[in-house]
Design a protein around this motif. Structure first.
Motif, PDB file in Angstrom:
ATOM      1  N   ARG A  95      36.093  36.935  39.249  1.00  7.15           N
ATOM      2  CA  ARG A  95      35.162  37.530  39.895  1.00  7.15           C
ATOM      3  C   ARG A  95      33.688  36.651  39.407  1.00  7.15           C
ATOM      4  NH1 ARG A  95      35.504  43.040  39.106  1.00  7.15           N
ATOM      5  NH2 ARG A  95      33.245  43.117  39.869  1.00  7.15           N
TER       6      ARG A  95
ATOM      7  N   GLN B  30      31.685  47.686  46.077  1.00  8.36           N
ATOM      8  CA  GLN B  30      31.781  48.444  44.837  1.00  8.36           C
ATOM      9  C   GLN B  30      32.434  47.252  43.829  1.00  8.36           C
ATOM     10  OE1 GLN B  30      30.424  51.233  44.623  1.00  8.36           O
ATOM     11  NE2 GLN B  30      30.012  51.337  47.046  1.00  8.36           N
ATOM     12  N   ARG B  31      32.884  46.394  44.288  1.00  8.39           N
ATOM     13  CA  ARG B  31      33.502  45.393  43.604  1.00  8.39           C
ATOM     14  C   ARG B  31      32.837  43.832  43.512  1.00  8.39           C
ATOM     15  NH1 ARG B  31      38.510  45.627  41.443  1.00  8.39           N
ATOM     16  NH2 ARG B  31      38.780  43.208  41.698  1.00  8.39           N
TER      17      ARG B  31
ATOM     18  N   GLU C 179      33.739  42.554  48.412  1.00 12.79           N
ATOM     19  CA  GLU C 179      34.184  43.854  48.522  1.00 12.79           C
ATOM     20  C   GLU C 179      33.274  44.740  48.088  1.00 12.79           C
ATOM     21  OE1 GLU C 179      38.680  44.038  47.632  1.00 12.79           O
ATOM     22  OE2 GLU C 179      37.858  42.370  46.338  1.00 12.79           O
TER      23      GLU C 179
END
Length: 221
Positions: A30, A65-66, A63
């Motif tokens: 992330r 929401q991510r 992505e």
């Protein structure tokens, strides 16, 4: 956007791309803006712009929401990238051989000399010389196609080169001791300078394929 912010965005892009390609930012990890800002000392806005550019270069995924993450790696993607790189490199090299002049030839020789010096340093101290070698290796391959008369072909070739470099660096943890990269580079250079396009292209494709096969041996499942 002001000039200072554009400069910060370019700087963020270069640093992030370098860390992704080198593997310092692992595949699928992330990419949180706050954490990146602390790491690189750059504000959120330039970082978002850099990440958006890296998304367009397929090194980063976004992505809803991510957020952002480093693009994953796979054996199938590597094979596809290698095939495309072979095609682009071959066409660019063919055009460069047709259009190249004395200055182009001198650039190839100079880049090869710098790569040879970096190769010696890397062999003496692998921990210190790998990044320098990668830079010189990239410069050498760029010098080979520098005389290509198609700007778009060179842009696409550069894009796929970074993708392939990212995979190649995975194999650095388990190099093939029987492989002589400098001999491969020398052979490509000599065929190119002799304007032997079919042989130069054959050697270039073989060089890329050997790298691909080396990466496949160590690529995580």
């Amino acid at each position: 956007m002001n000039i200072a912010q554009e400069t910060l965005s370019d700087r963020a892009h270069a640093m992030l791309r370098g860390d992704i390609v080198s593997g310092r930012l692992a595949p699928e990890s992330r990419l949180r803006i706050a954490q990146l800002s602390e790491t690189y000392g750059i504000g959120a806005s330039p970082l978002r712009e850099a990440l958006s550019k890296l998304t367009s270069e397929f090194l980063v995924l976004f992505e809803p929401q991510r957020g952002f993450s480093v693009a994953p790696v796979s054996a199938d993607e590597l094979r596809d990238i290698s095939r495309v790189r072979c095609e682009l490199e071959s066409e660019a090299l063919h055009r460069a051989i047709e259009a190249g002049d004395d200055a182009w030839e001198a650039g190839i020789v100079a880049a090869y000399y710098a790569l040879s010096k970096a190769d010696t340093r890397r062999k003496n101290d692998p921990s210190e010389g790998s990044d320098s070698w990668e830079d010189k290796n990239r410069t050498f391959h760029e010098a080979l196609v520098a005389a290509c008369d198609s700007p778009w072909l060179k842009r696409l070739r550069s894009l796929i080169y970074y993708q392939h470099e990212r995979y190649r660096r995975i194999s650095l943890t388990n190099p093939d001791p029987a492989r002589d990269l400098q001999a491969e580079h020398a052979a490509i250079m000599e065929a190119t300078l002799a304007r032997q396009a079919p042989e130069a292209i054959r050697l270039s494709k073989d060089h890329i394929d050997r790298t691909t096969q080396a990466v496949l041996k160590v690529l995580p499942a």
